[in-house]
Write a protein that holds these residues in place. Structure first.
Motif: not given
Length: 178
Positions: A19, A26-28, A62-65, A16, A67
């Motif tokens: 970083h 950063v990848a969803f 981190k969550n659905n992200r 997305t 790095i």
């Protein structure tokens, strides 16, 4: 029938944004349990319709992200070129599911049998609509859409390639008895 290059892979997510300034992105991650992919060493990126392997040097979640720092991607410009690229992994790395849980690609061709109606037909596709995923089944040429949820699916038999269901009242009549 020509086999698509993507047939043996599943969509994992999308890069997305960049970083920082040192080549990270950063990848969803589009998964119920993104943490299951935290230790992967490589992903495939969709570069102009081809799957290209990218090796991962660093990762944190981190969550659905996720790095990620890829090997040989060391500048912000290198990372910017990867933004909006889709991530894929081979189907072989998917964790095995048991019981009535399944991956959508796994049940294509399974026979759907309703406890009242009997054999409805084979699953052509799972259509993943925003409000509800549905099994697309054809019975004597007529399309039937059956919700994918725990109240409907009674039993999944991987050996026999069948899914036993209890269709909501009136659903099959709606499609098959106009």
């Amino acid at each position: 029938m020509k086999k698509d290059a993507f047939d043996d892979y599943f969509y994992l997510g999308l890069i997305t944004k960049t970083h920082g300034y040192d080549g990270k992105v950063v990848a969803f991650i589009d998964a119920d349990n993104p943490g299951a992919y935290e230790n992967m060493e490589m992903v495939f990126l969709n570069i102009r319709g081809s799957l290209v392997p990218y090796f991962i040097e660093e990762r944190s979640i981190k969550n659905n992200r996720l790095i990620i720092r890829f090997q040989d991607v060391n500048t912000e410009a290198d990372a910017s070129a990867l933004v909006k690229k889709e991530l894929y992994l081979p189907l072989s790395v998917l964790p095995k599911l048991t019981g009535n849980k399944f991956y959508y690609h796994e049940v294509k061709g399974f026979t759907v049998v309703d406890e009242q109606f009997g054999r409805v037909g084979e699953i052509e596709e799972i259509l993943d609509y925003p409000a509800q995923a549905v099994m697309q089944v054809f019975h004597e040429g007529k399309e039937v859409l059956i919700p994918v949820n725990d109240d409907v699916i009674l039993q999944l038999d991987r050996e026999k390639k069948t899914i036993r269901i209890k269709a909501p009242e009136g659903l099959l009549d709606l499609y098959l008895n106009p």
